[in-house]
Design an enzyme around this catalytic site. Structure first.
Site, PDB file in Angstrom:
ATOM      1  CD  GLU A 186      -1.860   2.288   1.502  1.00  0.00           C
ATOM      2  OE1 GLU A 186      -1.653   3.128   0.583  1.00  0.00           O
ATOM      3  OE2 GLU A 186      -1.826   2.573   2.693  1.00  0.00           O
ATOM      4  CB  CYS A 200      -2.063   6.539   2.517  1.00  0.00           C
ATOM      5  SG  CYS A 200      -2.432   5.328   3.745  1.00  0.00           S
TER       6      CYS A 200
END
Length: 521
Positions: free
Chosen positions: A293, A327
């Site tokens: 990720e 994020c």
């Protein structure tokens, strides 16, 4: 233990700190943790705890004179010993029944629940999170352990719940077996939740791991490893090897005995790991699996039918929650021109109310992670002053730490650097679109594709957004941060990673391999 005997998964509730008793409990936890700051922490290699001369010194980003802890640094020699310990332990751990492996997670979740404020307090000091952000982080860590424990039991009973089609002459089954030894590299921004989630997903699936925590937040990772020892997890299942990414990170990623790498962090580091993992080392007999990720450049789109106050609130919370260091943070907004000025004004007014200060005192905005991030974000703010109209903020904030004003730029072109590059700080860029379709096209014009949000009351517009907005997690009429385990499986497209869907029903498949067996009868 069978899945039918387990209580249904339920998300851990967040703490309401407006309740006096909850506030008092958190203040007590902060005092306790503060009294324990500055200690030294060892590596964990199999059953051995190893103190080294080299230390990573973790400091409080909100008060840079305060040392949170000194964590031993692993060398290549330590990493090799840890790999051998993990390999040896794997031979026994893989044979432990799934329900027994899950039980360790359930016990750890319960202990963390009982000490929730204490774990949160460590993040207040080490990660610069305010009480609410830290509490949500700890709650998510608990959720991951509860959810993945249940999922592993479910996978182990696949033949009971999802049997293969029967044929007259054979007994056919499928089993999900572990991969081997994995390298777990979690990020600093969710130093408990994501660290716990990545690590426990791997071990409950029957793997053993080398955990290399982020250099900014190694102490809270150590507290998690201590917790797993307390619940009786066998030595060698988790090996704790903090250290340099360039030294031990690359060494372990390239190691022929590494079966998988689980990484959360920047695009640049993720691509580097992907390149190293793709090379075949001498003696390697498998293709390494990468679960990655890698961040995003997320945004919120607002059309002319939207509830503008709700949209503005979502934009501000998504952009500035935990100083934009998620994020999933909404660092961009694209607004239809007929309501553009009103939305910008609402965002300005809300942003000006965000006060900045010491996380221990629970200010809405705290510091950014470290000096490097602080300097990088301030540089981007100077770039933004040339690329857009400064609406609010625009510089550093007072305090003995890495404090930056929540900053908003308007009238920013979609190709501008502050619209395209991940800043990972409290900086929001707003752009104008002629209609909702152009706004969505502007949103899609990025190499990332993690989260997005669309505000509208028009069902046709919403249907179009569901079809056309290209991201792993799309929300309508709510903020683009705050994914819940089990509710919003999390992972993104393009340069945002491998779309692994952490906290989802497919996640543990990434840490297992399916073995089909057939027996003639």
């Amino acid at each position: 233990m069978k899945t039918t005997e387990l209580t249904p998964f339920k998300n851990e509730p967040f703490t309401d700190f407006s309740v006096p008793a909850n506030k008092a409990d958190m203040e007590a936890a902060l005092r306790k943790v503060k009294s324990e700051l500055g200690r030294d922490y060892p590596l964990w290699i199999g059953a051995d705890k190893v103190m080294t001369d080299g230390k990573t010194v973790s400091i409080n980003p909100g008060d840079v004179d305060q040392v949170v802890g000194r964590v031993s640094k692993a060398t290549k020699e330590h990493a090799e010993k840890a790999m051998n310990a993990a390999l040896a332990t794997f031979e026994t751990w893989k044979k432990v029944p799934a329900e027994k492996r899950a039980e360790y997670l359930f016990k750890a979740a319960q202990l963390m629940r009982e000490r929730k404020h204490e774990f949160s307090a460590w993040m207040v000091f080490e990660a610069g999170k305010n009480w609410v952000e830290a509490d949500a982080d700890t709650a998510e860590a608990i959720d991951f352990m509860e959810f993945y424990g249940r999922e592993m039991i479910r996978l182990s009973e696949t033949n009971l719940h999802r049997p293969l089609p029967k044929i007259p002459s054979e007994d056919n089954k499928i089993a999900y077996i572990p991969l081997g030894v994995g390298i777990v590299i979690p990020p600093w921004n969710f130093p408990l939740a994501i660290c716990v989630g990545m690590t426990t997903a791997a071990i409950v699936s029957g793997n053993t791991v080398l955990l290399k925590p982020a250099s900014v937040t190694p102490v809270i990772a150590h507290k998690f490893v201590e917790l797993m020892e307390e619940v009786g997890l066998p030595a060698g299942v988790i090996n704790f090897v903090p250290g340099s990414g360039g030294e031990i990170g690359d060494y372990l990623t390239s190691h022929p005995k590494t079966r998988f790498v689980s990484f959360t962090g920047s695009k640049e580091v993720g691509l580097h790991i992907s390149e190293l993992a793709a090379r075949t080392a001498p003696g390697q007999i498998w293709i390494k699996r990468l679960i990655a990720e890698m961040g995003g450049k997320d945004g919120i789109v607002v059309d002319e039918t939207a509830d503008l106050e709700a949209a503005a609130q979502a934009i501000v919370v998504s952009a500035f929650g935990f100083q934009g260091q998620k994020c999933s943070a909404g660092s961009r907004a694209f607004v239809v021109e007929s309501v553009y000025d009103e939305v910008v004004e609402r965002v300005r007014a809300l942003t000006e109310k965000w006060t900045v200060g010491l996380p221990e005192q629970n200010y809405p905005a705290g510091p950014v992670s470290d000096k490097g991030a602080y300097e990088k974000i301030l540089e981007y703010i100077e770039v933004g002053k040339k690329e857009g109209r400064l609406v609010v903020g625009g510089g550093n904030a007072e305090g003995n730490g890495y404090y930056i004003q929540p900053t908003v730029f308007a009238d920013v072109d979609g190709k501008a650097r502050i619209m395209q590059e991940e800043i990972f700080g409290p900086v929001l860029a707003i752009g104008k679109a002629k209609d909702y379709k152009e706004a969505i096209a502007l949103y899609n014009d990025t190499e990332f594709g993690l989260t997005g949000s669309f505000f509208s009351r028009d069902e046709d517009h919403i249907a179009y957004a569901f079809e056309e907005m290209h991201c792993g997690n799309l929300y309508v009429n709510r903020k683009c941060t705050g994914a819940l385990v089990g509710v919003h499986p999390f992972g993104g497209f393009n340069m945002s990673g491998t779309d692994s869907k952490a906290g989802g029903y497919d996640y543990l498949l990434l840490f297992t391999q399916a073995k089909a067996t057939s027996r003639k009868i």
